[in-house]
Scaffold this active site. Structure first.
Site, PDB file in Angstrom:
ATOM      1  N   LEU A  16       0.873  -1.166   0.071  1.00 46.28           N
ATOM      2  CA  LEU A  16       0.054   0.006   0.072  1.00 46.28           C
ATOM      3  C   LEU A  16       0.884   1.279   0.128  1.00 46.28           C
ATOM      4  O   LEU A  16       1.549   1.570   0.796  1.00 46.28           O
ATOM      5  CB  LEU A  16      -1.004   0.075   1.249  1.00 46.28           C
ATOM      6  CG  LEU A  16      -1.803  -1.204   1.501  1.00 46.28           C
ATOM      7  CD1 LEU A  16      -2.637  -1.248   2.760  1.00 46.28           C
ATOM      8  CD2 LEU A  16      -2.615  -1.590   0.157  1.00 46.28           C
TER       9      LEU A  16
ATOM     10  N   CYS B   5       8.189   2.698   5.606  1.00 45.70           N
ATOM     11  CA  CYS B   5       8.668   1.464   5.144  1.00 45.70           C
ATOM     12  C   CYS B   5      10.005   1.360   4.822  1.00 45.70           C
ATOM     13  O   CYS B   5      10.948   0.557   5.255  1.00 45.70           O
ATOM     14  CB  CYS B   5       7.637   1.290   4.072  1.00 45.70           C
ATOM     15  SG  CYS B   5       5.903   0.824   4.592  1.00 45.70           S
TER      16      CYS B   5
ATOM     17  N   LYS C 160      12.835   1.470   7.787  1.00 45.45           N
ATOM     18  CA  LYS C 160      12.738   0.363   8.531  1.00 45.45           C
ATOM     19  C   LYS C 160      12.943  -0.730   7.782  1.00 45.45           C
ATOM     20  O   LYS C 160      13.890  -1.832   8.509  1.00 45.45           O
ATOM     21  CB  LYS C 160      11.342   0.529   9.009  1.00 45.45           C
ATOM     22  CG  LYS C 160      10.811  -0.777   9.876  1.00 45.45           C
ATOM     23  CD  LYS C 160       9.421  -0.751  10.316  1.00 45.45           C
ATOM     24  CE  LYS C 160       8.431  -1.032   9.129  1.00 45.45           C
ATOM     25  NZ  LYS C 160       8.303  -2.338   9.052  1.00 45.45           N
TER      26      LYS C 160
ATOM     27  N   LYS D  23       5.911  12.473   1.663  1.00 41.06           N
ATOM     28  CA  LYS D  23       5.532  12.350   0.547  1.00 41.06           C
ATOM     29  C   LYS D  23       4.054  13.111   0.295  1.00 41.06           C
ATOM     30  O   LYS D  23       3.496  13.341   1.444  1.00 41.06           O
ATOM     31  CB  LYS D  23       5.348  10.976  -0.144  1.00 41.06           C
ATOM     32  CG  LYS D  23       4.293  10.138   0.608  1.00 41.06           C
ATOM     33  CD  LYS D  23       4.050   8.722  -0.167  1.00 41.06           C
ATOM     34  CE  LYS D  23       3.377   8.472  -1.290  1.00 41.06           C
ATOM     35  NZ  LYS D  23       3.304   7.369  -1.774  1.00 41.06           N
TER      36      LYS D  23
END
Length: 447
Positions: A165, A275, A278, A336
């Site tokens: 996602l 994401c 990490k 973003k």
């Protein structure tokens, strides 16, 4: 189907709402009472386009429910999705403490159900969290150990189903995936998940079935590869700048090569979010643990950390390294566009570096200001709109390329600023146009 979602963070909430939207009965569980009470009223804790609409719609139909009761969620579901945080530990490895703690509690609940129920139970536990390879095997081992002699009273399956996602486009990504990855070690789990995802792949997207370890590896590999493309282009941009070349022209030209393609080739001030940083740290740790030195992956991370500070160096160079009391206007704070997520955002590094140098910061973001205030407090002045941030500013620094920043009124901007200087961290402006209007322009990779 009856589904429970354990964890109502970003992934869990989107997953639960979208499964409910396709007609399933979904219970979303979380230990955060305040969050659950708000969700019961249709108040969404994150900014994600379209999510509030489907949450409220499915709340009203009764297909989507929220609870803090783990036993209720487990008891009333055939499929249990684990959508729990796996943050990086001090050494960069994924911290599975929360995940394993929940698994132990689920195992105790299942043991109680197996003890009381006369009929055979059937449960599928699906890890949707991004976890190190081998985690599904550990989950199955933990469950069987806790169930002990009652394990034969439950048909228990464990699967891996990584999420892909994109923040800002998550609902669309879930409802119309480009692929669904299912990691299973038995045919029954595959059958259940195929049936569950069938409504989402009617346009021809594939359901890719594999073993759980390969499925767990897919997410890490995908994120590392995408981050690598961005970091690579950032290195090329820095070289272009030294050589007098224009990275934008280079980017467009190589993007037409069908072996490369145009996506994730945009240079800038670096990547961030929940994401990429990490997962890349966790991937490096997996390599280290298994005696595999991931040199490219390590470089991807190091290049990005340097890139975040590049624009600060440009600002220092322009002002002769003296930034005390210089007012710097920041446009864009989230990592973003179309999200309020400030995790690992380049703006965190850039603003902190500028504050250390004595600059005064005036910032604006369309949705991320509340989260930014939690980070910076009164060290940063937050403007009501993009133009207010520019009043008497010595420079404008564009960090996040929100749509409303793409075509501003530069004639008006020039009247607001003390000195008309633009540091374009995403290369969204036309340098020649700005120079003709009397601005000093700095981009990324513009020779």
């Amino acid at each position: 189907m009856n589904i429970s979602i354990i964890g109502t963070g970003y992934v869990g909430l989107v997953t639960g709402a979208c499964f409910a939207e396709s007609g399933n009965n979904v219970v979303c569980m979380d230990i955060d009472k305040e969050k659950i009470n708000k969700l019961k009223k249709g108040i969404i804790p994150i900014y994600e386009p379209g999510l509030d609409e489907i949450v409220r719609k499915n709340l009203n139909t009764g297909r989507l429910k929220f609870t803090t009761d783990l036993e209720y969620a487990v008891r009333n579901s055939e499929i249990i999705f684990l959508c729990l945080p796996t943050p990086p530990g001090k050494d960069g490895d994924a911290d599975l403490g929360i995940l394993f703690s929940v698994v132990k509690n689920i195992a105790k609940i299942l043991r109680g159900l197996a003890k009381d129920e006369k009929k055979q139970l059937k449960k599928l536990i699906v890890s949707k969290s991004t976890v190190p390879v081998g985690t599904a095997d550990k989950i199955k081992e933990m469950l069987n150990k806790e169930l002990g002699k009652y394990s034969d009273k439950i048909d228990l399956y464990v699967a891996s189903n990584p999420e892909f996602l994109k923040e800002g486009n998550a609902v669309q990504d879930f409802m119309f995936p480009d692929r669904v990855v299912i990691g299973v070690n038995d045919g029954e789990a595959e059958k259940i998940l195929r049936e569950l995802y069938e409504p989402f792949v009617r346009t021809g997207a594939p359901i890719l079935v594999m073993d759980t370890r390969s499925a767990e590896m897919v997410k890490y590999t995908a994120n590392a590869f995408l981050a690598m493309r961005i970091s690579f282009m950032n290195e090329m941009a820095n070289l272009c700048e030294k050589l007098g070349a224009d990275v934008e022209k280079v980017r467009i030209a190589i993007g037409y090569d069908n072996r490369i393609g145009p996506r994730f080739l945009f240079p800038g001030v670096g990547w961030g979010g929940s994401c990429f940083p990490k997962d890349i740290k966790a991937l490096m740790k997996m390599g280290e643990k298994n005696g595999v030195e991931l040199k490219i992956v390590k470089s991807v991370y190091e290049v990005n950390e340097r890139q975040k500070k590049l624009i600060v160096e440009k600002i220092k160079k322009h002002f002769g390294r003296e930034l005390k009391n210089k007012k710097i206007a920041i446009w864009g704070l989230s990592f973003k566009p179309k999200t309020d997520d400030m995790r690992e955002a380049p703006s965190n590094v850039i603003i902190n570096e500028l504050l250390k140098l004595g600059a005064k910061i005036s910032a604006f973001d369309p949705v991320a200001v509340p989260n930014a205030k939690k980070i910076f407090g009164d060290k940063v002045k937050f403007a009501k709109n993009q133009y207010e941030a520019l009043k008497n500013a010595d420079a404008l620094v564009l960090i996040t390329e929100w749509q409303e920043f793409r075509e501003p009124d530069f004639n008006y901007i020039k009247t607001l600023m003390r000195t008309p200087v633009v540091f374009d961290g995403r290369n969204i402006y036309n340098p020649e146009k700005l120079k003709k209007l009397g601005f000093t322009y700095y981009g990324i990779g513009k020779g």
